[in-house]
Design an enzyme around this catalytic site. Sequence first.
Site, PDB file in Angstrom:
ATOM      1  N   GLY A  13       0.771  -1.131  -0.055  1.00  0.00           N
ATOM      2  CA  GLY A  13      -0.032   0.172  -0.089  1.00  0.00           C
ATOM      3  C   GLY A  13       0.732   1.340   0.072  1.00  0.00           C
ATOM      4  O   GLY A  13       0.529   2.297   0.831  1.00  0.00           O
ATOM      5  N   VAL A  65      -2.671  -8.188  -1.724  1.00  0.00           N
ATOM      6  CA  VAL A  65      -2.152  -8.843  -0.585  1.00  0.00           C
ATOM      7  C   VAL A  65      -3.073  -9.918  -0.191  1.00  0.00           C
ATOM      8  O   VAL A  65      -2.730 -10.797   0.742  1.00  0.00           O
ATOM      9  CB  VAL A  65      -1.617  -7.783   0.444  1.00  0.00           C
ATOM     10  CG1 VAL A  65      -0.690  -6.805   0.138  1.00  0.00           C
ATOM     11  CG2 VAL A  65      -2.797  -6.981   1.204  1.00  0.00           C
ATOM     12  N   ASN A  91       1.590  -2.546   5.401  1.00  0.00           N
ATOM     13  CA  ASN A  91       0.890  -1.120   5.640  1.00  0.00           C
ATOM     14  C   ASN A  91      -0.640  -1.280   4.859  1.00  0.00           C
ATOM     15  O   ASN A  91      -1.521  -0.677   5.387  1.00  0.00           O
ATOM     16  CB  ASN A  91       1.647   0.081   4.893  1.00  0.00           C
ATOM     17  CG  ASN A  91       0.496   1.379   4.795  1.00  0.00           C
ATOM     18  OD1 ASN A  91       0.251   1.835   5.742  1.00  0.00           O
ATOM     19  ND2 ASN A  91       0.290   1.779   3.592  1.00  0.00           N
ATOM     20  N   SER A 146      -3.565  -0.284  14.736  1.00  0.00           N
ATOM     21  CA  SER A 146      -4.457   1.087  14.933  1.00  0.00           C
ATOM     22  C   SER A 146      -4.945   1.072  16.380  1.00  0.00           C
ATOM     23  O   SER A 146      -5.141   0.081  16.918  1.00  0.00           O
ATOM     24  CB  SER A 146      -5.487   1.005  13.900  1.00  0.00           C
ATOM     25  OG  SER A 146      -6.521   2.073  14.465  1.00  0.00           O
ATOM     26  N   TYR A 159     -13.496  -3.408  11.471  1.00  0.00           N
ATOM     27  CA  TYR A 159     -12.078  -2.941  11.432  1.00  0.00           C
ATOM     28  C   TYR A 159     -11.307  -2.935  12.658  1.00  0.00           C
ATOM     29  O   TYR A 159     -10.225  -3.186  12.690  1.00  0.00           O
ATOM     30  CB  TYR A 159     -12.154  -1.481  10.803  1.00  0.00           C
ATOM     31  CG  TYR A 159     -11.116  -0.539  10.840  1.00  0.00           C
ATOM     32  CD1 TYR A 159     -10.159  -0.814   9.667  1.00  0.00           C
ATOM     33  CD2 TYR A 159     -10.540   0.003  11.774  1.00  0.00           C
ATOM     34  CE1 TYR A 159      -8.765  -0.171   9.540  1.00  0.00           C
ATOM     35  CE2 TYR A 159      -9.379   0.722  11.706  1.00  0.00           C
ATOM     36  CZ  TYR A 159      -8.589   0.752  10.385  1.00  0.00           C
ATOM     37  OH  TYR A 159      -7.253   1.254  10.520  1.00  0.00           O
ATOM     38  N   LYS A 163      -7.645  -4.950  13.434  1.00  0.00           N
ATOM     39  CA  LYS A 163      -6.693  -4.294  13.892  1.00  0.00           C
ATOM     40  C   LYS A 163      -6.075  -4.953  15.084  1.00  0.00           C
ATOM     41  O   LYS A 163      -4.796  -5.255  15.352  1.00  0.00           O
ATOM     42  CB  LYS A 163      -6.831  -2.758  13.908  1.00  0.00           C
ATOM     43  CG  LYS A 163      -6.782  -2.218  12.586  1.00  0.00           C
ATOM     44  CD  LYS A 163      -5.547  -2.406  11.851  1.00  0.00           C
ATOM     45  CE  LYS A 163      -5.517  -1.769  10.522  1.00  0.00           C
ATOM     46  NZ  LYS A 163      -4.402  -1.907   9.750  1.00  0.00           N
TER      47      LYS A 163
END
Length: 247
Positions: A13, A65, A91, A146, A159, A163
Amino acid sequence: MMELKNKVALVTGGGTGIGRAASLALAERGAAVAVNYSRSAAEAGETVQLIESLGGRALAIRADVSREQEVKAMVDAVVHKWGSLDLLVNNASITRHIPMDDLESVDEQAWDALLQTNVKGMFYCTRAASVYMKRQKQGAIVNLGSIAGITGTGSSLPYAVSKAAVHGLTRSLAKALAPDIRVNCVAPGAVLTRWWEGREGQMQQLAGSLLLGKVAQPEDIARMICAILEQEALTGQIITVDAGQSM
């Protein structure tokens, strides 16, 4: 301290945001940088041009990925071009914007997409890169987590969970790949990237609530990534860079 000069780095990324900043920071320190992208071909090309204009070495390389065969081909191509792979910055991530309390809107597709890219994707990249790093008996990896994975809140519930899984993956990989390969994680808070386009008011409101009074820049995270890659006494750590957001 690991010297980054003349090392070969892969940044997933790498065309935009933190990925671009990390690619530039690594190039400034003398590393050759493979800038991975999935859809942002133009942006990855711009990152490469920026690096080359500063006298650095870079190439743009496409791979999703979340697809292991594409990841393997990418890593093999980087090693074929430059002879080694020393540094990996995992990333590449995606998100979905779903209110945290709206459980009904969290469908199976959201779960599958976020876990496939954000967690499995990092594992695929690490597994492919570790083959070469083990041969060299040296390597360093930084995963992008994150504070959503620490606080449990973020752009969506899947999300935040993905993380948190990245943080767990970091610790497990650090144990699995020791002593030759170090694996650490940066957990940024809000960072001023294109994610905030159209949300400037929200960003300014958040900035005012932070201990340091401002949102981090991609370059702030990039400098931390480089520092972690250089630090040879560090592995299995989750390092938060969030201007005091999680305090």
